[in-house]
Design an enzyme around this catalytic site. Structure first.
Site, PDB file in Angstrom:
ATOM      1  N   ASP A 181      -2.527  43.061 -18.736  1.00  0.00           N
ATOM      2  CA  ASP A 181      -2.233  41.609 -17.888  1.00  0.00           C
ATOM      3  C   ASP A 181      -0.879  41.447 -17.953  1.00  0.00           C
ATOM      4  O   ASP A 181      -0.084  41.976 -19.000  1.00  0.00           O
ATOM      5  CB  ASP A 181      -3.006  40.711 -18.494  1.00  0.00           C
ATOM      6  N   ASP A 229       1.295  37.794 -17.392  1.00  0.00           N
ATOM      7  CA  ASP A 229       1.626  36.731 -17.693  1.00  0.00           C
ATOM      8  C   ASP A 229       0.785  36.406 -19.096  1.00  0.00           C
ATOM      9  O   ASP A 229      -0.402  36.284 -19.135  1.00  0.00           O
ATOM     10  CB  ASP A 229       1.314  35.491 -16.797  1.00  0.00           C
ATOM     11  N   ASP A 235      -4.953  38.093 -22.389  1.00  0.00           N
ATOM     12  CA  ASP A 235      -4.826  36.876 -23.102  1.00  0.00           C
ATOM     13  C   ASP A 235      -5.858  35.893 -22.976  1.00  0.00           C
ATOM     14  O   ASP A 235      -5.796  34.997 -23.698  1.00  0.00           O
ATOM     15  CB  ASP A 235      -3.469  36.429 -23.131  1.00  0.00           C
TER      16      ASP A 235
END
Length: 233
Positions: free
Chosen positions: A18, A20, A180
């Protein structure tokens, strides 16, 4: 095995990241973009912690959440216009305040040096993600980049993960998603691949409660954690 059940994790043949909240802390730049958009409607600015909670789901969802937080409910037509207005604003706020998260550069270098193919799968628009990865010198070490506008259904759907893995030539069960948030977990589960989460990203729920197969404090810890795993057959 149920899709929500943690899977056995082996040393992966490919890694999808990922962007961001995983490789970069982009919340300050995204906040600047949001506040420029809101200012155009004479709405007060939002703080970075407020906007951080809105990240995930793509730019359209970000715009919708930002106006809602400002007490403004948009009609579908108004949301579409606000989304169009946001596009050039968003592209002006990509690298001014954004920083790499701890261990990001080192982890990418480690896996590249060990010839493990990597890709970024992000709901961020493709051109924005490319600009950021070029700025930080990471793009050249990636085998693929799939942004949210490169597929019909972004995360938490599995489409971009399948697309990225097709480009890398690796099956989902032999790869690892690193993110995240719950969106990363859901997309990985839907794709039938294991998932690792990094603490300190953009999730309000503790990562230990999101059902990941592996949790690391930072990306500094990921290579060592994976080296302790058995190798994929």
């Amino acid at each position: 095995m149920d899709a929500s059940t943690p899977k056995p994790v082996r040393m992966p043949k490919a890694i999808l990241f990922d962007l961001d909240g995983t490789l970069i802390d982009s919340a300050p730049d995204i906040t600047a973009a949001v506040n420029e958009l809101l200012a155009g409607s004479n709405l007060p600015p939002l703080a970075v912690p407020q906007v951080t909670k809105m990240i995930g789901g793509g730019v359209r969802k970000l715009v919708e959440r930002a106006f809602a937080a400002s007490g403004t409910s948009l009609t579908p037509a108004a949301l579409e216009q606000a989304h169009r207005d946001m596009r050039p604003i968003y592209l002006r706020h990509l690298t001014g305040l954004t920083r790499l998260l701890p261990g990001a550069r080192e982890a990418i270098a480690h896996f590249h040096g060990n010839r493990i193919p990597m890709a970024v799968a992000t709901n961020k628009p493709q051109v924005a993600a490319r600009t950021i990865l070029l700025y930080f010198g990471l793009l050249e070490r990636l085998g693929a980049l799939v942004g949210g506008d490169a597929v019909t259904n972004p995360k938490p759907a599995p489409d971009m993960l399948f697309f990225a893995l097709e480009k890398l030539g690796v099956a989902p069960a032999d790869a690892l998603m690193v993110g995240d948030s719950i969106s990363d977990v859901k997309s990985a589960r839907a794709a039938g691949m294991p998932v690792a989460l990094i603490r300190g990203g953009y999730t309000e729920t503790p990562v230990e409660e999101l059902g990941a197969d592996l949790v690391c404090d930072t990306l500094h810890d990921l290579p060592a954690a994976l080296q302790r795993l058995p190798t994929a057959a």
